[in-house]
Design a protein around this motif. Structure first.
Motif, PDB file in Angstrom:
ATOM      1  N   PRO A   1       0.817  -1.213   0.000  1.00 35.55           N
ATOM      2  CA  PRO A   1       0.000   0.000   0.000  1.00 35.55           C
ATOM      3  C   PRO A   1       0.849   1.260   0.000  1.00 35.55           C
ATOM      4  O   PRO A   1       2.035   1.225   0.302  1.00 35.55           O
ATOM      5  N   ALA A   2       0.173   2.336  -0.315  1.00 32.48           N
ATOM      6  CA  ALA A   2       0.821   3.641  -0.224  1.00 32.48           C
ATOM      7  C   ALA A   2       1.193   3.880   1.232  1.00 32.48           C
ATOM      8  O   ALA A   2       0.491   3.450   2.141  1.00 32.48           O
TER       9      ALA A   2
ATOM     10  N   GLU B   1      -5.251   4.732  -3.345  1.00 33.93           N
ATOM     11  CA  GLU B   1      -4.035   4.323  -2.618  1.00 33.93           C
ATOM     12  C   GLU B   1      -4.281   4.308  -1.116  1.00 33.93           C
ATOM     13  O   GLU B   1      -3.885   3.372  -0.428  1.00 33.93           O
TER      14      GLU B   1
ATOM     15  N   ARG C   1      -5.118   8.881  -5.600  1.00 31.42           N
ATOM     16  CA  ARG C   1      -4.615   9.002  -4.223  1.00 31.42           C
ATOM     17  C   ARG C   1      -5.610   8.426  -3.224  1.00 31.42           C
ATOM     18  O   ARG C   1      -5.218   7.742  -2.275  1.00 31.42           O
TER      19      ARG C   1
END
Length: 113
Positions: free
Chosen positions: A14-15, A49, A46
């Motif tokens: 994951p981000a 994410e 975003r």
């Protein structure tokens, strides 16, 4: 509440979840700077994410909860806790605590890669 079954699909990276400065976190409208994005494509990317990162973090945290529950219920401990005690501490039902103890035992007994 997450289910105590282990997801066997390969985990996505994951981000990173970066901590926000205190002044930004104090603003209820502020959320990882998403509110300042004008481009909907960038916003979707975003936000996606972040969704994946939060899901991965939740899954991982549930595994740690299960391991802790199993350790606390270990009959070899002189200070072991009952499922009811664990449920009270974690704000779970007693049945869910029993399932988490079982799940935690399976994680503890699983071969390490």
């Amino acid at each position: 509440m997450a289910q105590p079954e282990r997801n066997e699909r390969q985990r996505l990276r994951p981000a990173p979840l970066l901590f926000e400065p205190a002044e930004a976190a104090a603003d209820p409208e502020h959320f990882f700077d998403l509110e300042s994005m004008d481009d909907p494509k960038e916003l979707l990317a975003r936000a996606t994410e972040l969704t994946q990162a939060f899901r991965a973090a939740t899954d991982r945290a549930v595994e740690f909860q299960a391991v802790a529950a199993a350790q606390l219920a270990d009959p070899r401990r002189f200070d072991r806790l009952t499922a009811a005690d664990i449920a009270e501490r974690a704000e779970w039902t007693e049945d869910y605590a029993k399932k988490m103890v079982e799940f935690g035992r399976s994680l503890l007994n699983a071969p390490r890669p």
